[in-house]
Design a protein around this motif. Sequence first.
Motif, PDB file in Angstrom:
ATOM      1  N   ARG A   1      13.228 -56.131  47.273  1.00  0.00           N
ATOM      2  CA  ARG A   1      13.744 -57.496  47.292  1.00  0.00           C
ATOM      3  C   ARG A   1      13.858 -58.063  45.883  1.00  0.00           C
ATOM      4  O   ARG A   1      12.932 -57.966  45.079  1.00  0.00           O
ATOM      5  N   ASP A   2      14.993 -58.653  45.576  1.00  0.00           N
ATOM      6  CA  ASP A   2      15.159 -59.377  44.319  1.00  0.00           C
ATOM      7  C   ASP A   2      14.382 -60.681  44.427  1.00  0.00           C
ATOM      8  O   ASP A   2      14.656 -61.519  45.289  1.00  0.00           O
ATOM      9  N   ASN A   3      13.400 -60.846  43.557  1.00  0.00           N
ATOM     10  CA  ASN A   3      12.540 -62.026  43.636  1.00  0.00           C
ATOM     11  C   ASN A   3      13.194 -63.284  43.086  1.00  0.00           C
ATOM     12  O   ASN A   3      12.603 -64.358  43.106  1.00  0.00           O
ATOM     13  N   CYS A   4      14.431 -63.136  42.557  1.00  0.00           N
ATOM     14  CA  CYS A   4      15.159 -64.289  42.001  1.00  0.00           C
ATOM     15  C   CYS A   4      14.314 -65.020  40.959  1.00  0.00           C
ATOM     16  O   CYS A   4      14.235 -66.244  40.936  1.00  0.00           O
ATOM     17  N   GLN A   5      13.668 -64.236  40.096  1.00  0.00           N
ATOM     18  CA  GLN A   5      12.733 -64.803  39.120  1.00  0.00           C
ATOM     19  C   GLN A   5      12.949 -64.166  37.755  1.00  0.00           C
ATOM     20  O   GLN A   5      12.980 -62.946  37.632  1.00  0.00           O
ATOM     21  N   THR A   6      13.119 -65.003  36.752  1.00  0.00           N
ATOM     22  CA  THR A   6      13.251 -64.543  35.374  1.00  0.00           C
ATOM     23  C   THR A   6      12.107 -65.135  34.557  1.00  0.00           C
ATOM     24  O   THR A   6      11.881 -66.345  34.586  1.00  0.00           O
ATOM     25  N   VAL A   7      11.382 -64.279  33.843  1.00  0.00           N
ATOM     26  CA  VAL A   7      10.250 -64.753  33.055  1.00  0.00           C
ATOM     27  C   VAL A   7      10.368 -64.245  31.621  1.00  0.00           C
ATOM     28  O   VAL A   7      11.110 -63.306  31.332  1.00  0.00           O
ATOM     29  N   ASP A   8       9.632 -64.873  30.740  1.00  0.00           N
ATOM     30  CA  ASP A   8       9.602 -64.448  29.340  1.00  0.00           C
ATOM     31  C   ASP A   8       9.108 -63.007  29.235  1.00  0.00           C
ATOM     32  O   ASP A   8       8.269 -62.568  30.030  1.00  0.00           O
TER      33      ASP A   8
END
Length: 394
Positions: A47-54
């Motif tokens: 699943r793509d968690n739809c989350q972008t982090v540093d």
Amino acid sequence: MSDLLFVSLSGRVIRDTEGVLYLNSHMNSNIISRYQNISDKLTLLLRDNCQTVDKVVAIKSYNIIPDGVTVIPCINPYKPITNVINLNVKRKIRETIEGSVIKADKVIIAQATGIYANLAIKFCKKYRKKYLVIVGGFSFECDWYNGIKGKIAAFYREYMCKKNIKNADFVLYVTNQALQSRYPTNGKGLGCSDVEICLLNEMLLEKRIEHYEKNRDSIIIGTMAQLDVKLKGLKYVIEAISYLKNKGYAKFQYQIVGNGSDKELKRLIRKYDVQDEVQILGSMPHENVYSWIDGIDIYIQPSFTEGLSRAILEAMSRACPVICSNVGGNIELGHKDFLFKPGNSEKIGDLLVKATKKGNLILLSKYSFAKANNYSEKELDRKRNAFLEEFMLS
């Protein structure tokens, strides 16, 4: 060996600001290596968690994708929430899963129901691909304790879970008896925990006992769980900490490790005025988990449902005392005098006090270590690997 597709809704893909992909704790390198070792090519459909982090945060908090593994991020069917009724999204999910199944020789599906599992099973049957289902928990309870929408879905998903398991070619259960009795199969089945217990070392038990024999100014309690999943029961431990604080037990500190939004937990912490007692540590790479467990005094699992908790077994492997709810596979693990009905914050508080009375922490530490020996990595790997190899050769 052959091309293997591994499908998981719980396994999630996270991106850093440079577009590099990472995996959550469900898909660490040890888990992935199990499937690499039995295949020529391993593809993970997650699943793509739809989350972008540093990038720095990503490296610190998530797992790097091992070399030679292909990851296919599949559209998240629940995020944004409009995806649930978006026909175009559903079509794209179907196309992604169908295309992946067509290319694979064998398919392992990490859940027994849900949109990914149902579609993967459907296409395995359509294209005559042998598949193995991993059964890690009780479907009905997972939905029932998840709000009104969960209650509406619970009966249908329980039906699909039973149907999918009954008709599967191979089924890998994480319990010895609990899941098998609810979800029997006509295929080949094996009860084998999906746990990862490192080499058991008697020194861990000795250090625990030495630690507990000293006077303690504070007792650190810990839980590993998805932060925003209500059925994990974290709310009730926070309430228990408040209950103990109001009764004059000021020495209890609670640490929570896990991924997900902490907004609701922070609200509860403020509501119960336990900002000094409760700490949310957030996500943690799996290689750091054992050192964290070594730093806590009691592990608590307050879930409303569990298969066979990997977190409990990992805590036990470090000789850490465990208190847990009396659901699912927890009953196969926990000490009978330290089980509680989920949602009962006062009982949780009372058991925490009981656990810290003279001798009980040492008793529970010894119990944990002895129980963990029944789940040694070597023996579990032997059973699991033989079963997986039989599946791949079928």
